[in-house]
Structure formats: C-alpha cells, structure tokens
Design a protein around this motif. Sequence first.
Motif, PDB file in Angstrom:
ATOM      1  N   ASN A 279       0.809  -1.221   0.000  1.00 16.50           N
ATOM      2  CA  ASN A 279       0.000   0.000   0.000  1.00 16.50           C
ATOM      3  C   ASN A 279       0.842   1.271   0.000  1.00 16.50           C
ATOM      4  N   SER A 280       2.151   1.133   0.278  1.00 16.75           N
ATOM      5  CA  SER A 280       3.046   2.282   0.173  1.00 16.75           C
ATOM      6  C   SER A 280       3.540   2.488  -1.254  1.00 16.75           C
ATOM      7  N   ALA A 281       3.534   1.416  -2.049  1.00 18.23           N
ATOM      8  CA  ALA A 281       4.103   1.472  -3.395  1.00 18.23           C
ATOM      9  C   ALA A 281       3.500   2.564  -4.279  1.00 18.23           C
ATOM     10  N   PRO A 282       2.160   2.747  -4.316  1.00 13.16           N
ATOM     11  CA  PRO A 282       1.615   3.812  -5.174  1.00 13.16           C
ATOM     12  C   PRO A 282       2.124   5.203  -4.797  1.00 13.16           C
ATOM     13  N   THR A 287       1.359   8.267  -7.029  1.00  8.06           N
ATOM     14  CA  THR A 287      -0.105   8.191  -6.998  1.00  8.06           C
ATOM     15  C   THR A 287      -0.557   8.435  -5.568  1.00  8.06           C
ATOM     16  N   THR A 288      -1.026   9.632  -5.293  1.00  5.16           N
ATOM     17  CA  THR A 288      -1.348  10.020  -3.917  1.00  5.16           C
ATOM     18  C   THR A 288      -2.849  10.152  -3.659  1.00  5.16           C
ATOM     19  N   GLU A 289      -3.650  10.355  -4.709  1.00  4.66           N
ATOM     20  CA  GLU A 289      -5.095  10.506  -4.514  1.00  4.66           C
ATOM     21  C   GLU A 289      -5.662   9.178  -4.003  1.00  4.66           C
ATOM     22  N   PRO A 290      -6.402   9.181  -2.886  1.00  2.72           N
ATOM     23  CA  PRO A 290      -6.801   7.928  -2.230  1.00  2.72           C
ATOM     24  C   PRO A 290      -7.520   6.928  -3.129  1.00  2.72           C
ATOM     25  N   ALA A 291      -8.468   7.392  -3.943  1.00  5.34           N
ATOM     26  CA  ALA A 291      -9.221   6.463  -4.785  1.00  5.34           C
ATOM     27  C   ALA A 291      -8.318   5.843  -5.847  1.00  5.34           C
ATOM     28  N   ALA A 292      -7.460   6.673  -6.445  1.00  3.85           N
ATOM     29  CA  ALA A 292      -6.547   6.162  -7.477  1.00  3.85           C
ATOM     30  C   ALA A 292      -5.538   5.194  -6.871  1.00  3.85           C
ATOM     31  N   ARG A 293      -5.101   5.522  -5.667  1.00  6.82           N
ATOM     32  CA  ARG A 293      -4.144   4.652  -4.980  1.00  6.82           C
ATOM     33  C   ARG A 293      -4.775   3.290  -4.687  1.00  6.82           C
ATOM     34  N   LYS A 299      -6.302  -3.358  -8.455  1.00  9.46           N
ATOM     35  CA  LYS A 299      -6.380  -3.828  -9.847  1.00  9.46           C
ATOM     36  C   LYS A 299      -5.039  -4.310 -10.393  1.00  9.46           C
ATOM     37  N   THR A 300      -3.944  -3.787  -9.857  1.00 12.49           N
ATOM     38  CA  THR A 300      -2.639  -4.125 -10.439  1.00 12.49           C
ATOM     39  C   THR A 300      -1.694  -4.809  -9.443  1.00 12.49           C
ATOM     40  N   ILE A 301      -1.410  -4.144  -8.314  1.00 15.62           N
ATOM     41  CA  ILE A 301      -0.339  -4.640  -7.451  1.00 15.62           C
ATOM     42  C   ILE A 301      -0.709  -5.961  -6.787  1.00 15.62           C
ATOM     43  N   TYR A 302      -1.905  -6.067  -6.230  1.00 12.08           N
ATOM     44  CA  TYR A 302      -2.285  -7.332  -5.609  1.00 12.08           C
ATOM     45  C   TYR A 302      -2.273  -8.495  -6.603  1.00 12.08           C
ATOM     46  N   PRO A 303      -2.895  -8.359  -7.787  1.00  8.26           N
ATOM     47  CA  PRO A 303      -2.850  -9.482  -8.738  1.00  8.26           C
ATOM     48  C   PRO A 303      -1.430  -9.824  -9.192  1.00  8.26           C
TER      49      PRO A 303
END
Length: 381
Positions: A279-282, A287-293, A299-303
């Motif tokens: 969760n720190s990676a974005p 990418t700092t905006e909460p929804a985008a983060r 959608k990307t990092i977990y998969p």
Amino acid sequence: MPSAYAEGHAKAAAIDKRRADTYLHHTRIGDPLADAAVKDLASLSRAEASRFIKAGMDQDEDVFRDAPKSLRDLFAEPEPPWLDHDAFRPGARAFLTNVVYVFAAFVAGTLIDGFSTLISESFFQTGRVFDYGVRRLRQNNRHQVEIFWPEGLQRDGEGWKLSVRIRLVHAQVRLLLSQSPDWDFDRYGTPISAAHMGYAAACFSARTLRHSETLGAVYTGEERESFCAVWRYAGHLMGVPEAVLYTDEEDALRWYAIGSACEPPPNEHAVIMAHALINSAPLVAGTTEPAARAKLVEKTIYPVTRYLVGEDLADHLKIPKSGRLKMRLALYDFRLDNMLGKLLRRENRGLAAAFGASLYENSGLRYDMPDHARADQSSQW
C-alpha cells in the motif's frame, strides 16, 4: 535451535541437510564486527558517532584515527578474493535498461518474499516499514540505483557507502532490540540474523531477476551473471558471512529454497508488513489521490504480487484472490504500458522514474543511527 524453526528445519534438512544446518546456525548469529562497532559507538554522543562513521566512509584519517578500534576494524575488513569490479558492468547496463521492471519486481515480489520470513518480526517491532513505508521503499530504490551505477561499488562510491551504512543500521537495530523486553530470543533467534541477511541477498539477486523477467525485463546470460555478482558484493558489504552468501544465480536459488523451507509460515506480523509495503508502493510512484491509490493496489499490485510469489505464499499473506485471468490481465497492462513508453522514444523514462522514486536529500548521505527501537520514538536518520 530457536523454537520457531524446529518444524521447518526438519523439512529443509530432508532436502539439503548441510545447507539447512548452516542456515539454522546463522539464525543465532548477527554481525560480530558491526555489532562490536555500534556497541562502542553507543557510549558516544549521537553527533560524535555520526562524525566517526562519516570519517570512515570518506577515508578522513585525521578524524577517523580517534574512532573506536572496533569501528576502524570494520572499515579495515579486507576485500573478498573473488571481487572483480569489471564483472559488474553488464549487470549495471542491464539494471539501467530494465529499471522500471526491477523496481516493480522488487516491491511486488522480492520484498514480499523477504518479509514472509521471520525478518518481518524485527521490522514489525521497530515499526519502520509500517510507519515509514514510503521512506523505506525510497531508501531501497536509492540503494539499488547506487550499487548498479557505474563505479558505484568502488570504495569511494555511494553504493559502497550505502551498503556499509545499511550494515551499521542493522547492527544498531539488533542492539536496540536486544535491550527490548519484547524480543524473544528463544523463539526467534537473533534479530536481523546472518541467516536472514543471506536469504535477503539471494532474493535481491536471483528472485528479482526471475520476477522482473515475468514483468517484461530481458537479460543476456552475461547480464544475469553480472547482476548477481553486483548483489553478491553488496551482500558482502552489508555483512553477509561467506557461509550463507551465494556464489551465483543457481546457488542463490538454492539458498532461497532452503531458507524458505526452514522458515515457519508467515505470521500475522508478516501479513501486516507485506500489506504495508504494497500500500506504500503507489505513493512512491507518485499516486497520492486515495481512490486512485486504492484502485492501483487492487487492480494491479495485488494481482501481480499473487502471480509473482505464487498462490500458496499469497494465501498465507492474505493477498486477495484474483483468478488467473485477472492476474494475467494485470501483467499484460503493466507490460503494455512500458512497451509503449519505449516505442514512443521515452527511453529515459525508466531512469527518470528510478531517480524520482528514490530517496535523495539535499544534505547528501547521512550517517545518523536510530536511537530507539521504535521508529516513531527514534530521532530522524
């Protein structure tokens, strides 16, 4: 034997008893040279200790001759007989070419591999990753940039200095945790042990190669060998003893396999550490905006993480299930974005991103040590 390793050691010994015994032995060992140095530095003021460390790094003999003998012994440690700086060049070229893939592989795969071990217990008790995840990742990126930068591992290079700084910081954390009533030596062994450092070096080299290839990186045989040679020397500088320091990529993978077998399944602290990193990676990527983060993580990092580390480890770490199609689509999107960047002649995009995602401070390299086991109660370092 630290009690947490009893079951895993029996399993690992059935695969390779010599390596399993060696790994287990080193769970009780820290770094004798560095541990002695920070113990002596603890009797000095923080500013004086930092001044002596800086003098050692900069080879300022006028100041360094008055440093504690243990610190001077650390800096006088001879170079290993296998050191060959010329062998680092292809690896440096490969890193700079594939830096976006390497950084992504490091945070989504390699660090997750590492924090699945009991090294997560050391970091959890300090709170360093949980409370300062972004700074920690940016420090990791800076270290990688500097060790792979041409001449970065020469004695006066910043890759050399950062590697030795990490060695001293780990020794300081060991000292602080040894004074904490919360650390259970009988269960966990030594904090940030030599075994864990050897395991980390194996992951940083061979596992990063494999993970980054999955994401789209391409290496020649010479570049693979050189990439591992860079991390081998960096591991030596960080205090990994020869007994658990790999020799080449295949040897690194064997140490990774034995270490993984020896380690107990990830506990709840490993789960917290892994999710804190992800969760720190974005934020590191801008990418700092909460929804985008949140969208980037989901959608990307977990998969991608689940695809890289495998279903079994991902389940232990409570990485959300994705399904094979979702994981492959996340990988495809990542590869496509970077491929288009190259086609649009943004060759420097990766290198610019590397510097942007790394920790560079106006004050230059600092050599202050943490002065409290808890990161939120320590002075800045």
